[in-house]
Design a protein around this motif. Sequence first.
Motif, PDB file in Angstrom:
ATOM      1  N   PRO A 103       1.081  -1.086  -0.019  1.00 59.09           N
ATOM      2  CA  PRO A 103       0.100  -0.033  -0.003  1.00 59.09           C
ATOM      3  C   PRO A 103       0.887   1.352  -0.112  1.00 59.09           C
ATOM      4  O   PRO A 103       0.272   2.459  -0.091  1.00 59.09           O
ATOM      5  N   GLY A 104       2.132   1.197   0.251  1.00 60.84           N
ATOM      6  CA  GLY A 104       2.626   2.528   0.535  1.00 60.84           C
ATOM      7  C   GLY A 104       3.873   2.876  -0.943  1.00 60.84           C
ATOM      8  O   GLY A 104       3.540   2.031  -1.779  1.00 60.84           O
ATOM      9  N   ASN A 105       4.727   3.535  -0.694  1.00 53.51           N
ATOM     10  CA  ASN A 105       5.798   3.767  -1.551  1.00 53.51           C
ATOM     11  C   ASN A 105       6.798   2.389  -1.820  1.00 53.51           C
ATOM     12  O   ASN A 105       7.341   2.326  -0.637  1.00 53.51           O
ATOM     13  N   ARG A 106       7.035   1.895  -2.837  1.00 54.32           N
ATOM     14  CA  ARG A 106       7.785   0.859  -3.041  1.00 54.32           C
ATOM     15  C   ARG A 106       9.264   1.071  -3.290  1.00 54.32           C
ATOM     16  O   ARG A 106      10.351   0.075  -3.057  1.00 54.32           O
ATOM     17  N   GLU A 107       9.648   2.204  -4.082  1.00 58.38           N
ATOM     18  CA  GLU A 107      10.979   2.542  -4.633  1.00 58.38           C
ATOM     19  C   GLU A 107      11.999   2.447  -3.575  1.00 58.38           C
ATOM     20  O   GLU A 107      13.294   2.231  -3.757  1.00 58.38           O
ATOM     21  N   GLU A 108      11.618   3.335  -2.484  1.00 59.87           N
ATOM     22  CA  GLU A 108      12.701   3.639  -1.640  1.00 59.87           C
ATOM     23  C   GLU A 108      13.432   2.156  -0.934  1.00 59.87           C
ATOM     24  O   GLU A 108      14.504   2.457  -0.576  1.00 59.87           O
ATOM     25  N   LEU A 109      12.785   1.114  -1.039  1.00 58.65           N
ATOM     26  CA  LEU A 109      13.127   0.111  -0.394  1.00 58.65           C
ATOM     27  C   LEU A 109      14.626  -0.239  -0.999  1.00 58.65           C
ATOM     28  O   LEU A 109      15.427  -0.610  -0.755  1.00 58.65           O
ATOM     29  N   TYR A 110      14.572  -0.261  -2.397  1.00 57.34           N
ATOM     30  CA  TYR A 110      15.826  -0.515  -3.269  1.00 57.34           C
ATOM     31  C   TYR A 110      16.790   0.498  -3.058  1.00 57.34           C
ATOM     32  O   TYR A 110      18.180   0.036  -2.903  1.00 57.34           O
ATOM     33  N   LEU A 111      16.689   1.602  -2.659  1.00 58.76           N
ATOM     34  CA  LEU A 111      17.447   2.478  -2.355  1.00 58.76           C
ATOM     35  C   LEU A 111      18.169   2.290  -1.143  1.00 58.76           C
ATOM     36  O   LEU A 111      19.371   2.407  -0.885  1.00 58.76           O
ATOM     37  N   LEU A 112      17.496   1.908  -0.174  1.00 61.52           N
ATOM     38  CA  LEU A 112      17.999   1.443   1.190  1.00 61.52           C
ATOM     39  C   LEU A 112      18.840   0.520   1.180  1.00 61.52           C
ATOM     40  O   LEU A 112      19.908   0.293   1.836  1.00 61.52           O
ATOM     41  N   ILE A 113      18.348  -0.834   0.318  1.00 64.67           N
ATOM     42  CA  ILE A 113      19.260  -1.941   0.373  1.00 64.67           C
ATOM     43  C   ILE A 113      20.330  -1.636  -0.436  1.00 64.67           C
ATOM     44  O   ILE A 113      21.418  -2.154   0.203  1.00 64.67           O
ATOM     45  N   LEU A 114      20.355  -0.737  -1.636  1.00 63.14           N
ATOM     46  CA  LEU A 114      21.928  -0.338  -2.134  1.00 63.14           C
ATOM     47  C   LEU A 114      22.576   0.327  -1.071  1.00 63.14           C
ATOM     48  O   LEU A 114      23.843   0.076  -1.138  1.00 63.14           O
ATOM     49  N   MET A 115      22.141   1.241  -0.411  1.00 59.92           N
ATOM     50  CA  MET A 115      23.083   2.003   0.696  1.00 59.92           C
ATOM     51  C   MET A 115      23.633   0.999   1.507  1.00 59.92           C
ATOM     52  O   MET A 115      24.757   1.116   1.967  1.00 59.92           O
ATOM     53  N   ALA A 116      22.721   0.188   2.163  1.00 59.63           N
ATOM     54  CA  ALA A 116      23.293  -0.782   3.057  1.00 59.63           C
ATOM     55  C   ALA A 116      24.328  -1.758   2.499  1.00 59.63           C
ATOM     56  O   ALA A 116      25.586  -2.101   2.945  1.00 59.63           O
ATOM     57  N   ALA A 117      24.047  -1.926   1.265  1.00 62.35           N
ATOM     58  CA  ALA A 117      25.282  -2.920   0.582  1.00 62.35           C
ATOM     59  C   ALA A 117      26.548  -2.150   0.463  1.00 62.35           C
ATOM     60  O   ALA A 117      27.740  -2.768   0.503  1.00 62.35           O
ATOM     61  N   ALA A 118      26.381  -0.788  -0.027  1.00 65.59           N
ATOM     62  CA  ALA A 118      27.663  -0.158  -0.153  1.00 65.59           C
ATOM     63  C   ALA A 118      28.280  -0.021   1.249  1.00 65.59           C
ATOM     64  O   ALA A 118      29.783   0.066   1.377  1.00 65.59           O
ATOM     65  N   GLY A 119      27.652   0.200   2.475  1.00 66.98           N
ATOM     66  CA  GLY A 119      28.400  -0.123   3.666  1.00 66.98           C
ATOM     67  C   GLY A 119      29.087  -1.427   3.884  1.00 66.98           C
ATOM     68  O   GLY A 119      30.234  -1.436   4.594  1.00 66.98           O
ATOM     69  N   GLY A 120      28.428  -2.267   3.268  1.00 69.68           N
ATOM     70  CA  GLY A 120      29.047  -3.717   3.605  1.00 69.68           C
ATOM     71  C   GLY A 120      30.189  -3.764   2.904  1.00 69.68           C
ATOM     72  O   GLY A 120      31.264  -4.538   3.123  1.00 69.68           O
ATOM     73  N   LEU A 121      30.309  -2.966   1.528  1.00 76.36           N
ATOM     74  CA  LEU A 121      31.650  -3.205   0.616  1.00 76.36           C
ATOM     75  C   LEU A 121      32.582  -2.441   1.262  1.00 76.36           C
ATOM     76  O   LEU A 121      33.838  -2.882   1.178  1.00 76.36           O
ATOM     77  N   GLY A 135      32.002   2.143   7.519  1.00 78.60           N
ATOM     78  CA  GLY A 135      31.242   1.072   6.798  1.00 78.60           C
ATOM     79  C   GLY A 135      30.341   0.492   7.515  1.00 78.60           C
ATOM     80  O   GLY A 135      29.055   0.248   7.157  1.00 78.60           O
ATOM     81  N   LEU A 136      30.300   0.438   8.916  1.00 78.75           N
ATOM     82  CA  LEU A 136      29.323  -0.370   9.904  1.00 78.75           C
ATOM     83  C   LEU A 136      27.920   0.515   9.993  1.00 78.75           C
ATOM     84  O   LEU A 136      27.029   0.017   9.992  1.00 78.75           O
ATOM     85  N   GLU A 137      28.333   1.866  10.161  1.00 73.22           N
ATOM     86  CA  GLU A 137      27.444   2.767  10.032  1.00 73.22           C
ATOM     87  C   GLU A 137      26.548   2.872   8.953  1.00 73.22           C
ATOM     88  O   GLU A 137      25.317   3.020   8.569  1.00 73.22           O
ATOM     89  N   LEU A 138      27.197   2.837   7.756  1.00 76.97           N
ATOM     90  CA  LEU A 138      26.482   3.014   6.381  1.00 76.97           C
ATOM     91  C   LEU A 138      25.572   1.743   6.169  1.00 76.97           C
ATOM     92  O   LEU A 138      24.642   1.630   5.617  1.00 76.97           O
ATOM     93  N   LEU A 139      26.056   0.619   6.829  1.00 80.76           N
ATOM     94  CA  LEU A 139      25.320  -0.564   6.733  1.00 80.76           C
ATOM     95  C   LEU A 139      24.064  -0.526   7.690  1.00 80.76           C
ATOM     96  O   LEU A 139      23.031  -0.926   7.096  1.00 80.76           O
ATOM     97  N   SER A 140      24.263  -0.029   9.017  1.00 77.76           N
ATOM     98  CA  SER A 140      23.152  -0.122   9.722  1.00 77.76           C
ATOM     99  C   SER A 140      22.142   0.933   9.673  1.00 77.76           C
ATOM    100  O   SER A 140      20.990   0.284   9.821  1.00 77.76           O
TER     101      SER A 140
END
Length: 487
Positions: A103-121, A135-140
């Motif tokens: 029911p809500g906005n769906r696109e931001e989910l991808y943005l957040l997952i990509l940002m967390a992945a960048a933190g992991g890298l 890295g840890l904070e960019l992931l968390s």
Amino acid sequence: MEFTIQHFIALAPLLITSLTIIVVMLAIAWRRNHSQTFLISVAGLNLALLSILPALKVAPLAVTPLLQIDTFACLYMALILVATLACVTLAHAYLGDGGSGYPGNREELYLLILMAAAGGLVLVSAQHLAGLFIGLELLSVPVYGLVAYAFFNKRSLEAGIKYMVLSAAGSAFLLFGMALLYADSGSLSFVGIGQALATTNLPSSLAQLGLGMMLIGLAFKLSLVPFHLWTPDVYEGAPAPVAAFLATASKVAVFAVMVRLFQISPAASSGVLSNVLTIIAIASILFGNLLALTQSNLKRLLGYSSIAHFGYLLIALVASKGLAVEAIGVYLVTYVITSLGAFGVITLMSSPYNGRDADALYEYRGLFWRRPYLTAVLTVMMLSLAGIPLTAGFIGKFYIIATGVESHQWWLVGSLVLGSAIGVFYYLRVMVTLYLIEPNLRRHDAQLHWEQKAGGVMLLAIAVVAFFLGVYPQPLLTLVQQAGLAG
């Protein structure tokens, strides 16, 4: 320092992931389109994954004082990107197409997952305490939003708040530990700390306290006992693809940096700290498995079982010689594949419905008679998590036992055998539920022809890989052997 073309090639996976984040952000601002956002994210992640090959050719390379790209970093970068790619594909299936479903906005989910992945890298290539913390904070931080993404579900909001508060507490411990370690060694780089600790046979009490506090901060992120209390609630409340990301990419990144930290300074894993790690490992294995026994919710069961799995991994970290780094690599790869498969089934079962996810065990009763192929995937995943031969999980567990035996850690090996025996019971209970004759009740179910969509194809591929690696693990072993810390 001057940047050369080699530096950019080495940093390519991180740069491409960051560029994908910017493109996705601009695409959302320009026009909201779920499928378009998904395609951009997948394309960016695939390019980042491919860019690891040229990065390997210039490795090992210290790109900045904060980041070191070597074969170890490349292996875990690849693992994080594969896990993120799988979670993004599952998210597309979960959020649904067209106007129905979420029911809500769906696109931001991808943005957040990509940002967390960048933190992991950033995290897996860190060679400096500042790099580790960034890295840890960019992931968390993006994960707080991801966990609470299903805002219409009060369990999801509750999970987001719990994870945020406890994660912040973990970060505070970590920072204080870093400060103490810096006060003792006078250096923030892992190598500098390692050299300072190596000058004395045993680290000073200040350095041990600093390392201990850092261990508490990282143990929060890895949900090791006694810092595990958030895990089942967060796993249950988070949307299924987010729980998959939390169980795989997030934990792999934290564990990889922990391995690097402990391997570079062998003194760090000796003395009191080694005893503390041993106690945490035994407690995580036994508590994780015993608490999973009583669960009637599949997500909570997987949450408790992940506590036990990272307890098994600590055995190799305590051993920290011989096969240890190889065993950790093999186990993490098999664990990621298996967890993605298990959460993938929950995602596809939940996707066409509003409200909570299909995570109650009774909803899977008799699934075999309605969706036989989906049942086959979940069966392979449960067998692999239990460490049954001919599955990837068996190879991982075999390596961990070999490491424990090699370093004569008999208490740890004994707890692993006992924990695995308990684990077999609750994994088999899930499997038996799938094949029972179902009463005529309306339940959540996967969509018809689920195997023809991206999420379904990926899930079947994961099941095949889990079985293939159990029968013929040599490609994985070769890959992990080449990615030792020697770089």
